[in-house]
Design a protein around this motif. Structure first.
Motif: not given
Length: 486
Positions: A91-103
């Motif tokens: 199963e997948a997990s709920p994920v939020l992606f973050w990036d200091l450079f916003g890319e």
């Protein structure tokens, strides 16, 4: 839902990390390629299933696979049967992606004021004299209610301090031009390394790192740190430490809760301790000791337990040690030290086992329900339910398109702050000088005294107007950062 995370199996018995002990922190250690990332992954998805939000930095990109279900494989089936794992399902997990450079994720920012002089001084590698000038800059900004939001605010303030240092030094001590210049040069280097992306608004809200999804599962916030770690390891470690300090300052006391409010993984933890000044190291130890009462569990990920100071190591409940390699006398010394780090098990030669562990095996010591360390066990680590390996660019874009934070942090908000305020002061002063030059007879005998000129006059007028609105002494917390958003 049982309130524990299955770590693996030892001699046919389950090795579980208890939820109520998970704010007692932990350590994942081992040589490169022995399975540390997978151990981080199974703990992250396990906490997520318990409804506990997770924050982790993804240095190699592999952790993005948390957002996709694992693919069937005979070796996975074999391990599930050996441990055993009766309820295993991909199963997948709920994920939020973050990036200091916003890319490759949502931009993640804080302000210069919120980071504070202690962390920023360490990030800039300042000496004691230069750090003293930086503290003075923050004090001047605080006294005047001037917000330092981004790097141009701080550069503007430093320029102004240099121009008016003779007046300012009477109250704030020696503001040596050489020190001001050195700080300015370090700020330029930081800007080239990505600091201009990191400092600004909107600053990240902690509530967005502590979310649950519609089913009650904890959301895993992944910081894409591949470029950040490669180009600016000091900024990487400073950001994670700032985030820990923010959590400590903002979260209320949690008491003896059944589950943590957040689990925080600090990968490549040696960076934090190798580069810390004695003063900063003392504060780090204090944060780790005290943040437990706020319901935050901190898990350090590094190659050897010797990368972590004993004062911090002694506070870590879960110890998960993968294989170490003995190629040099220094390696053998590290193995002996690692073996002594575990509660003894009469039936296990820990030092010999450390070099004999296979990939996906680890020596594990947990805390029981009363917080007592349990004897170390040779443990077969449970396979992840999510993918072992990174998402494709298309898959990551799909996850981002469904994010509840889409658009919230994308646009930079450059509100009125120190840069704009100092520009207005300069403009006002220039107008006054022009008027005096045009009408010298009118101003004769009425000009500001030599001891109350230029910079001091600006300080007084700002204290009455701008400073009154925002407050004169901004409250700073344990690491010198602002206590609360402004």
């Amino acid at each position: 839902m049982s309130e524990h995370v299955l770590v693996g199996g030892a001699d046919g018995h389950a090795v579980n990390q208890l939820g109520r002990m998970s704010n007692r922190h932990g350590l994942i250690a081992g040589a490169t390629g022995t399975g540390k990332t997978v151990s981080l992954q199974i703990l992250a998805e396990g906490f997520s299933r318990l409804g506990v939000p997770v924050f982790a930095a993804d240095i190699k990109g592999d952790l993005s696979g948390l957002a996709a279900a694992a693919k069937p494989h005979p070796k996975v089936d074999e391990r599930v049967e050996r441990i055993p794992v009766p309820d295993y399902q991909a199963e997948a997990s709920p994920v939020l992606f973050w990036d200091l450079f916003g890319e490759s994720g949502h931009p993640i920012r804080t302000t210069v004021s919120e980071m504070g002089p202690l962390l920023l001084g360490s990030l800039l590698e300042l000496n004691d004299t230069q750090e003293g000038v930086l503290y003075a800059a923050f004090r001047i900004a605080d006294d005047e209610g001037m917000l330092l939001l981004d790097l141009k605010d701080l550069r503007s303030l430093l320029n102004w301090m240099g121009e008016h240092r003779s007046e300012l030094s009477q109250e704030y001590g020696n503001l040596a031009p050489a020190s001001i210049g050195a700080i300015q040069r370090r700020l330029l280097v930081l800007q080239e390394q990505g600091g201009n992306h990191f400092f600004g608004e909107p600053a990240v809200e902690l509530k967005d790192l502590m979310r649950t999804d519609f089913s009650g599962r904890g959301v895993i916030s992944l910081l894409d740190a591949t470029r950040l770690y490669r180009d600016s390891p000091r900024l990487y470690s400073a950001f994670l430490l700032w985030l820990l300090a923010e959590l400590f300052e903002e979260l209320p006391e949690a008491g003896d809760a059944a589950l943590p409010k957040l689990v925080f993984f600090f990968d490549e933890a040696h960076l934090l301790f190798d580069q810390a000044t004695p003063a900063l190291l003392e504060k780090i130890e204090q944060v780790v000791r005290l943040i437990r009462s706020k319901g935050v569990g901190v898990y350090f990920v590094t190659q050897s337990p010797t990368d972590v100071p004993d004062t911090v190591l002694g506070q870590l409940g879960l110890k998960l040690q993968h294989a170490l390699r003995a190629f040099t006398p220094k390696d053998r010394k590290a193995i002996r030290a690692a073996a002594q780090n575990f509660p003894a098990n009469p039936g296990l030669d820990v030092e010999a086992t450390l070099t004999d562990l296979g990939i996906g095996e680890a020596l594990v010591s947990i805390l029981d329900a009363k917080g007592r360390p349990q004897p170390v066990q040779r443990t077969l680590i449970v396979p992840p339910r999510s993918r072992m390996g990174p998402l494709s660019d298309e898959e990551r874009a799909e996850v981002l398109s469904r994010s509840p934070l889409a658009g919230q942090y994308d646009t930079v908000n450059d509100r009125d702050s120190a840069y704009e305020e100092l520009a207005r002061r300069t403009e006002t002063r220039q107008k006054e000088l022009d008027e005096q030059a045009d009408a010298p007879s009118k101003t004769k005998g009425k000009s500001t005294s030599r001891g109350d000129s230029a910079g001091v006059a600006f300080l007084k007028s700002a204290a009455r107007s701008f400073g009154t609105q925002l407050g004169r002494h901004l409250v700073r917390g344990l690491l010198g950062a602002l206590s609360g958003k402004r």
